[in-house]
Write an enzyme that holds these catalytic residues in place. Sequence first.
Site, PDB file in Angstrom:
ATOM      1  N   LYS A 268       0.800  -1.357   0.009  1.00  0.00           N
ATOM      2  CA  LYS A 268      -0.236  -0.173  -0.326  1.00  0.00           C
ATOM      3  C   LYS A 268       1.048   1.153  -0.321  1.00  0.00           C
ATOM      4  CE  LYS A 268      -0.234  -0.814   4.715  1.00  0.00           C
ATOM      5  NZ  LYS A 268      -0.837  -1.522   5.663  1.00  0.00           N
TER       6      LYS A 268
ATOM      7  N   TYR B 298      15.568  30.449   9.642  1.00  0.00           N
ATOM      8  CA  TYR B 298      14.503  31.001  10.027  1.00  0.00           C
ATOM      9  C   TYR B 298      14.385  31.089  11.279  1.00  0.00           C
ATOM     10  CZ  TYR B 298      12.379  31.211   5.220  1.00  0.00           C
ATOM     11  OH  TYR B 298      12.190  31.141   3.839  1.00  0.00           O
TER      12      TYR B 298
HETATM   13  C1  LIG Z   1      -0.201  -2.015   6.874  1.00  0.00           C
HETATM   14  C2  LIG Z   1      -1.110  -2.974   7.169  1.00  0.00           C
HETATM   15  C3  LIG Z   1       0.111  -4.398   7.129  1.00  0.00           C
HETATM   16  C4  LIG Z   1       1.624  -4.435   6.999  1.00  0.00           C
HETATM   17  O1  LIG Z   1       2.254  -4.356   8.001  1.00  0.00           O
HETATM   18  P1  LIG Z   1       3.383  -3.428   8.206  1.00  0.00           P
HETATM   19  O2  LIG Z   1       3.243  -3.305   9.868  1.00  0.00           O
HETATM   20  O3  LIG Z   1       3.926  -2.256   7.928  1.00  0.00           O
HETATM   21  O4  LIG Z   1       4.210  -4.907   8.386  1.00  0.00           O
HETATM   22  C5  LIG Z   1      -0.652  -5.906   7.243  1.00  0.00           C
HETATM   23  N1  LIG Z   1      -1.983  -5.630   7.273  1.00  0.00           N
HETATM   24  C6  LIG Z   1      -3.573  -4.996   7.818  1.00  0.00           C
HETATM   25  C7  LIG Z   1      -4.442  -4.854   7.751  1.00  0.00           C
HETATM   26  C8  LIG Z   1      -2.287  -3.597   7.239  1.00  0.00           C
HETATM   27  O5  LIG Z   1      -3.173  -2.588   7.417  1.00  0.00           O
END
Ligand SMILES: *Cc1c(COP(=O)(O)O)cnc(C)c1O
Length: 394
Positions: free
Chosen positions: A50, A271
Amino acid sequence: MHPSARQYRPDPPAAWAGGLLTIDLGAVAANYRLLHDRVGPGTTCAAAVKADAYGLGADRIVPVLAAAGCRVFFVAHLAEGAAIRPLLGADSTIFVLNGAMPGTEADLHGLGLAPVLNSMDQIARWQELARRLDTPLPAALQVDSGMSRFGLSDGDVDMLMARAAPLAGIVPLLVMSHLACADDPAHPANLAQRTAFLRLRARLPRAPASLAASSGLFLGPDWRFDMVRPGAALYGINPTPGHPNPMRPVVRLQARVVQTRWIGPGTAVGYGAAFIADRPSHVATLAVGYGDGFPRVLGGRGIAILPGRPEVKLPVIGRISMDCLAVDVTDLGDGPLDAGTALDLIGPHNPLDTVAAAAGTIGYELLTGLGARYHRAHVTDDAVIDDMQKGSSA
Ligand SMILES: *Cc1c(COP(=O)(O)O)cnc(C)c1O
């Protein structure tokens, strides 16, 4: 040509870029194999890709994972699934974690994606599409084992299973849930969630089960069930915080020197005049700022490293600007630091997790926030394989 995040990234040539992001695809493949081997043959090792593979370029990462043997992928959004579908064969499954937004069910199905059904409403809409198409449709079912984010509650499962044909029209590929505290093995929520998951799963029609992501699979065999879904660990984030990182680092972030200057004691930098030199200081201005996703909070806290001189930690001084930051390079000695020199902001001597912790965040946020202005070089076994391929796919 498929739509991918890359198409709206400027991603300049290396010579033009202020920042260089090197992504080690060989390390991604090695990390996948390490996790795959750790869970053993009885458990499928899927991959979470994702958010454009955690900001690293799903179009480059997904084929590498597929070549390493991965056949199950998780994205969050329909559009992310659509972007990677053409990269994968028909034997691969892509689950959309958020499920289908109302009215997008036919698109999701038509693109060859499978939703994670998180609510009674999502189930009803998927069943409605199956009725219309007169064919059962594959999906994962999520149950809420205690995170209160996605998935069916106990009450939902009551309601569902009271029906005559609870999962009519659905081919349940997976029953899944997600752990809230897996990065802390001693946290009581882990066992409580596992217990709740077992209870809910037992009440649903039989299907392969999945509970663990990166950290969860390191909790041990009891947590792995039929499928694990690591993301972060694939990209080099430590799945076992507080213990040595078993994963290979994937990302190196470098910023180029734009100019250097000597300043006297009492001279302000940046800044708000937030840094005042207390000695004659050699200051380098680097071409990466918060506009590149380098956290502004690292002003006064981050460090840069000159490759070859790892013993000299070069502090980020003053406030970080949108397009640049200042580094005190005095301790390198009087040698020149030529314009264009690349200093490591994330690298072997300032690892991702350490930089994230200094910024008060986690590697996940740092990676997914990395900006669009870097030159991205995808390398494997130290050979740059990237520019040529990128040119031919443009
Ligand atoms: C993002 C996600 C993962 C992967 O999680 P990591 O901690 O990055 O390994 C797996 N399952 C779900 C439902 C997620 O949202």
